[in-house]
Design a protein around this motif. Structure first.
Motif, PDB file in Angstrom:
ATOM      1  N   VAL A 124      81.905 115.810   1.392  1.00  0.00           N
ATOM      2  CA  VAL A 124      81.529 114.882   2.688  1.00  0.00           C
ATOM      3  C   VAL A 124      81.494 115.867   3.876  1.00  0.00           C
ATOM      4  O   VAL A 124      80.609 115.738   4.561  1.00  0.00           O
ATOM      5  N   SER A 125      82.427 116.738   4.041  1.00  0.00           N
ATOM      6  CA  SER A 125      82.458 117.415   5.514  1.00  0.00           C
ATOM      7  C   SER A 125      81.305 118.469   5.369  1.00  0.00           C
ATOM      8  O   SER A 125      80.602 118.819   6.517  1.00  0.00           O
ATOM      9  N   THR A 126      80.770 118.798   4.013  1.00  0.00           N
ATOM     10  CA  THR A 126      79.726 119.857   4.169  1.00  0.00           C
ATOM     11  C   THR A 126      78.244 119.286   4.127  1.00  0.00           C
ATOM     12  O   THR A 126      77.494 119.799   4.923  1.00  0.00           O
ATOM     13  N   PHE A 127      78.217 118.298   3.144  1.00  0.00           N
ATOM     14  CA  PHE A 127      77.087 117.362   3.099  1.00  0.00           C
ATOM     15  C   PHE A 127      76.769 116.229   3.871  1.00  0.00           C
ATOM     16  O   PHE A 127      75.591 115.788   3.804  1.00  0.00           O
ATOM     17  N   GLY A 128      77.969 115.900   4.211  1.00  0.00           N
ATOM     18  CA  GLY A 128      77.659 114.342   5.036  1.00  0.00           C
ATOM     19  C   GLY A 128      77.347 113.516   3.986  1.00  0.00           C
ATOM     20  O   GLY A 128      77.658 113.083   2.814  1.00  0.00           O
ATOM     21  N   THR A 129      76.199 112.582   4.444  1.00  0.00           N
ATOM     22  CA  THR A 129      75.892 111.555   3.692  1.00  0.00           C
ATOM     23  C   THR A 129      74.866 111.854   2.526  1.00  0.00           C
ATOM     24  O   THR A 129      74.148 111.063   1.896  1.00  0.00           O
ATOM     25  N   ASN A 130      74.395 113.228   2.625  1.00  0.00           N
ATOM     26  CA  ASN A 130      73.653 113.789   1.668  1.00  0.00           C
ATOM     27  C   ASN A 130      74.483 114.320   0.274  1.00  0.00           C
ATOM     28  O   ASN A 130      74.157 115.307  -0.615  1.00  0.00           O
ATOM     29  N   ASP A 131      75.866 113.855   0.330  1.00  0.00           N
ATOM     30  CA  ASP A 131      76.699 114.348  -0.838  1.00  0.00           C
ATOM     31  C   ASP A 131      76.072 114.197  -2.123  1.00  0.00           C
ATOM     32  O   ASP A 131      76.359 114.891  -3.009  1.00  0.00           O
ATOM     33  N   LYS A 132      75.369 113.034  -2.452  1.00  0.00           N
ATOM     34  CA  LYS A 132      75.129 112.687  -3.589  1.00  0.00           C
ATOM     35  C   LYS A 132      73.641 113.425  -4.142  1.00  0.00           C
ATOM     36  O   LYS A 132      73.618 113.822  -5.268  1.00  0.00           O
ATOM     37  N   ILE A 133      72.922 113.796  -2.971  1.00  0.00           N
ATOM     38  CA  ILE A 133      71.757 114.744  -3.299  1.00  0.00           C
ATOM     39  C   ILE A 133      72.282 115.909  -3.813  1.00  0.00           C
ATOM     40  O   ILE A 133      71.902 116.864  -4.730  1.00  0.00           O
TER      41      ILE A 133
END
Length: 527
Positions: free
Chosen positions: A62-71
């Motif tokens: 989450v800290s690395t990709f934020g809301t793009n974690d699923k992508i």
């Protein structure tokens, strides 16, 4: 070179066809209400990975990709599968039985992942089984040709009439074509479902229903947002977060598409009587409107996994009162349609705070990605223990007997919000002009409220910032400070104090296991 490519391409084509066939079949099995299991092997494997994610890895993602974690997860899965299938193609070219056996084993693992998803049935594994069989057939055929190509036979022939094996050119042509065909099947299976369209139609129908029904005629009292609640400073987060910019963090790899016509919520457990309520029955209750800020426990100091909205719904305490809570209960375990759970302290659902089953978000039917048709909104707790989207079940129980999804994965059980603040203006490493400059941001401590915000420049004295008008103790407040900016490099720090007199701690802590702490500081240059 072509013979070296042929072997891994055989495996890639087999894997692509497996997933393409499986995803198309999963699409055909798809139910518009998203109930039951997960026939898609991609989603099942991804969901199984998410379920087994330790707190530190979730925090990192989450800290690395934020809301793009699923992508990021899907990209990682794709690369892993690509490499694994290429290796299996090489193995099958050298040893047909070993390669096919290992490929079948991968299919068995995928089927097991499908069957282990919440609400699964044996029939949900059919797409994966059929896809695996198709992949085995492709792998056997192409690996035979690749093995022949590796041996140097028939380089220019399209097919050996005696053996029926493809030439190396044939392997490359068919392998490439089948890989593209399988990838197309995966795309169609993941994007062409009719459930999303059905939910959009349902949301439009809800809008009309609310406008024409008794709920529309007796609309709940509107939340009044005074003009001084929003300073309207460029770069400062607005008091109300737009729906399409509201953060989304959850474990659903694809957004559940739930038809309100089939939705219902069940209350059971330590209650005098079980209750089941439909969507129409929920809309027929005395709804309320409330402004509440939601925060993800994975939000880092200064992070943006927080948003404020005006929600419309029915108080959960009213529903629990109808069911009659029995002695010994201290927790409500809420469950999403996709099987995710949250354990919420009973006391916060039965006191006077506006903990609701929300049906509207900023005066619109709940967006699908935020929980349509119904989600929970509970002030004062991080979302992982309270903000269940697509909620369908409330079990009145105890912390001694049950636990939510993230608790056994290392996160604390009750998740109370911590007093925090953030600098929005200027941004990190910005250059500002010398003279009078504005420093601004937001501060929050839901259901306690913010009393004071202080700003420090370099090692100077703490200066009290101006606070925006307070709408509710359940939402954040904006703050601003005029600063006589002198040329040079500076560090700006903020801290907040809540209405109980508790000042935000300087001690730094990561989000796991109970939420991040520390003062937010930024470096700026004054020119």
């Amino acid at each position: 070179m072509t013979s070296r490519v042929a072997a891994p391409l055989a495996g890639i084509a087999a894997g692509s066809m497996t997933l393409g066939v499986a995803e198309i079949l999963a699409l055909l099995m798809q139910r518009a209400d998203a109930a039951g299991g997960t026939p898609s092997p991609l989603l099942a494997v991804g969901g199984g990975f998410v379920d087994r994610t330790p707190a530190w890895l979730k925090d990192f993602a989450v800290s690395t990709f934020g809301t793009n974690d699923k992508i990021a997860l899907f990209v990682g899965m794709g690369l892993t599968l690509l490499i694994a299938c290429a290796i299996l193609g090489v193995v099958a070219t050298r040893s047909r039985q070993l390669g096919l056996g290992l490929f079948a084993l991968v299919g068995i693992v995928g089927s097991a992942a499908v069957l282990n998803r919440p609400g699964s049935a044996a029939f949900d594994a059919v797409p994966t089984v059929v896809g695996t069989l198709a992949g085995l057939a492709v792998l056997a055929w192409l690996a035979r040709g690749a093995a022949r190509a590796a041996a140097g036979a028939g380089a220019g022939a399209d097919e050996d009439s005696a053996s029926g094996a493809l030439s190396r050119r044939g392997v490359l042509a068919w392998g490439s074509g089948l890989s593209v065909l399988g990838a197309t099947g995966m795309y169609v299976g993941r994007t062409m479902g009719n459930a999303q369209q059905a939910v959009q139609v349902a949301r439009e129908r809800v809008t009309e229903q609310l406008a024409q029904s008794r709920v529309g005629a007796n609309w709940p009292a509107q939340v009044t947002i005074p003009s001084d609640a929003d300073f309207k400073i460029e770069g400062l987060a607005p008091y109300v977060s737009p729906n399409d910019n509201f953060y989304r963090i959850d474990t659903a790899l694809t957004v559940p598409q739930v038809d309100p016509a089939t939705w219902s919520i069940r209350v059971h457990g330590l209650v005098d009587q079980e209750i089941e309520m439909t969507y129409d029955e929920l809309l027929d209750q005395e709804l309320i409107q409330t402004a509440v800020t939601l925060t993800c426990v994975s939000n880092t100091v200064g992070g943006d996994l927080i948003g404020n909205a005006v929600w419309t719904g029915w108080p959960i305490r009213e529903l629990l009162a109808r069911a009659g809570v029995q002695a010994g209960a201290d927790m409500v375990l809420s469950t999403s349609t996709d099987g995710w759970t949250a354990g919420t302290p009973l006391e916060v659902l039965t006191d006077d705070r506006d903990a609701i089953l929300a049906v509207l978000m900023n005066d619109e039917p709940m967006p699908a990605q935020h929980g349509f048709p119904v989600r929970m909104v509970v002030p004062g707790l991080y979302g992982y223990v309270s903000a269940t989207k697509w909620v369908v079940d409330l079990k009145v129980t105890s912390f001694a007997d049950d636990e939510g999804y993230w608790t056994p994965r290392g996160w604390t059980a009750k998740g109370p919000i911590k007093v925090e603040s953030r600098i929005d203006v200027p941004r990190v490493n910005d250059t500002v002009q010398a003279g009078t400059a504005v420093i601004a941001g937001v501060a929050w401590d839901q259901h306690t409220g913010i009393e004071k915000v202080e700003v420090q420049v370099d090692d100077g004295d703490w200066q009290v910032a101006e606070l925006s008008g307070e709408v509710s103790v359940d939402t954040w407040r904006q703050w601003r400070l005029e600063w006589a900016a002198a040329a040079g490099a500076h560090t700006v720090t903020v801290r907040a104090t809540n209405q109980d007199g508790e000042t935000q701690t300087r001690e730094e802590a990561s989000p796991a296991p109970s939420g991040a702490t520390g003062w937010h500081s930024i470096n700026v240059t004054v020119a």
